[in-house]
Design a protein around this motif. Structure first.
Motif, mmCIF file in Angstrom:
data_model
loop_
_atom_site.group_PDB
_atom_site.id
_atom_site.type_symbol
_atom_site.label_atom_id
_atom_site.label_comp_id
_atom_site.label_asym_id
_atom_site.label_seq_id
_atom_site.Cartn_x
_atom_site.Cartn_y
_atom_site.Cartn_z
ATOM 1 N N LEU A 13 -12.064 58.354 20.976
ATOM 2 C CA LEU A 13 -10.745 58.004 20.817
ATOM 3 C C LEU A 13 -10.132 58.242 22.447
ATOM 4 O O LEU A 13 -9.244 58.815 22.676
ATOM 5 N N VAL A 86 -1.483 64.880 17.934
ATOM 6 C CA VAL A 86 -2.330 63.759 18.848
ATOM 7 C C VAL A 86 -1.198 63.230 19.893
ATOM 8 O O VAL A 86 -0.160 63.197 19.702
ATOM 9 N N VAL A 123 -2.187 62.815 10.165
ATOM 10 C CA VAL A 123 -2.479 63.426 11.831
ATOM 11 C C VAL A 123 -3.745 64.372 11.527
ATOM 12 O O VAL A 123 -4.466 64.673 12.386
ATOM 13 N N GLN A 125 -5.779 64.729 9.383
ATOM 14 C CA GLN A 125 -7.166 63.772 8.962
ATOM 15 C C GLN A 125 -7.748 63.044 10.163
ATOM 16 O O GLN A 125 -9.136 63.128 10.289
ATOM 17 N N VAL A 126 -6.920 62.745 11.230
ATOM 18 C CA VAL A 126 -7.434 62.323 12.371
ATOM 19 C C VAL A 126 -8.185 63.326 13.205
ATOM 20 O O VAL A 126 -9.387 63.295 13.782
ATOM 21 N N ALA A 138 -11.580 58.328 12.518
ATOM 22 C CA ALA A 138 -10.596 59.012 13.603
ATOM 23 C C ALA A 138 -9.586 57.799 14.204
ATOM 24 O O ALA A 138 -8.498 57.799 14.013
ATOM 25 N N ASP A 139 -10.440 56.727 14.301
ATOM 26 C CA ASP A 139 -9.711 55.617 15.170
ATOM 27 C C ASP A 139 -8.863 54.817 14.153
ATOM 28 O O ASP A 139 -7.618 54.554 14.176
ATOM 29 N N LEU A 141 -7.683 56.205 11.059
ATOM 30 C CA LEU A 141 -6.342 56.911 10.786
ATOM 31 C C LEU A 141 -5.390 57.210 11.717
ATOM 32 O O LEU A 141 -4.134 57.131 11.488
ATOM 33 N N LEU A 142 -5.840 57.078 12.970
ATOM 34 C CA LEU A 142 -4.803 57.221 14.270
ATOM 35 C C LEU A 142 -3.990 56.015 14.151
ATOM 36 O O LEU A 142 -2.669 56.115 14.257
#
Length: 276
Positions: A13, A86, A123, A125-126, A138-139, A141-142
């Protein structure tokens, strides 16, 4: 109740910092971030001064701060607050906004607090995906989280234009402080060099940057310290390089703005570099 915090990066990320923390007595002094702040409150309440007043974010809400926007942070209830955050860069948010929204110009958040349990869950979950090394999740969900927040609470970021004589003097003062970070002049010396009075400079600087010159300088020193720590410079050397008297002086200010001590911050960065 113990306080704990982890401030880290996930290699997959790029341009995003990550934080998971529980604070009870912690107080963040007035500071800024180069990146956006998207803080998802899991329980408790955070209070932060922003835009001339106190803002309250409780469980199921997000604290949203645009880059270079002065703000503070503290507990709003005796048990403190637990949250995940984040910190996407301006470029990351602009890229997502261009692809998924109709916002024009540099995008930003309109309201500093937003009640949205679904986005809070995204957030967290990221952060979980980053912990588990699940780059795809990660990518994805962000991007979903940022898109949702911009669609519900996005707008063009206000641009500060240096027009008045006072604003021009404030900008010149900022330039001097950036150049002389380790050995700054006094307010009186700075004002004299710029052809104004100390109080006129103080007023102009606060109007433009949201804090007096000495507070802005501490904020800038911590930002620079983060850059040096990311490069692998030892905290003791960083302290002197940015103008703090010693490492404990750096530790105190760094923790009050970043949320973790410089040593812990650097260890997480080193882990990322080792993986690379």
């Amino acid at each position: 109740m113990n306080e704990r915090a982890r401030h880290w990066q996930y290699d997959e990320l790029p341009g995003v910092d990550l934080l998971r923390a529980r604070y009870v007595r912690k107080t963040f002094v007035r500071h800024t971030h180069e990146n956006f702040v998207i803080a998802a409150i899991a329980d408790g309440v955070e209070v932060f001064h922003h835009g001339g007043g106190d803002q309250y974010a409780g469980a199921g809400a997000l604290a949203l701060v645009n880059p270079d926007t002065p703000h503070t942070g503290r507990a709003g209830v005796p048990e403190g607050w637990r949250y995940g955050a984040v910190y996407p860069s301006v470029d990351v948010v602009a890229e997502i906004a261009a692809e998924t929204t109709t916002l024009r110009g540099t995008p930003g958040f309109v309201s500093p607090v937003m009640d949205d349990p679904y986005a809070v869950g995204l957030v967290h979950q990221v952060l979980r995906a980053a912990d588990e090394g699940n780059a795809l999740a990660a990518d994805t969900l962000l991007r979903v989280a940022v898109t949702r927040l911009l669609r519900l609470n996005g707008g063009p970021m206000p641009q500060r234009e240096v027009r008045t004589a006072g604003a021009r003097i404030a900008a010149r003062a900022r330039g001097v402080l950036e150049e002389r970070m380790a050995q700054p002049p006094t307010l009186e010396q700075l004002a004299a060099d710029l052809g104004t009075s100390p109080f006129a400079l103080l007023r102009a600087f606060r109007d433009v940057y949201g804090m007096p010159p000495h507070a802005w300088l501490t904020d800038a020193r911590v930002r620079r310290a983060r850059q040096l720590l990311d490069m692998g410079t030892a905290p003791s050397e960083v302290a002197l390089a940015v103008g703090f008297t010693d490492q404990p002086h750096l530790n105190r200010h760094f923790s009050r703005m970043v949320g973790v001590p410089p040593g812990a911050y650097q260890r997480e960065r080193k882990n990322v570099q080792d993986l690379r």
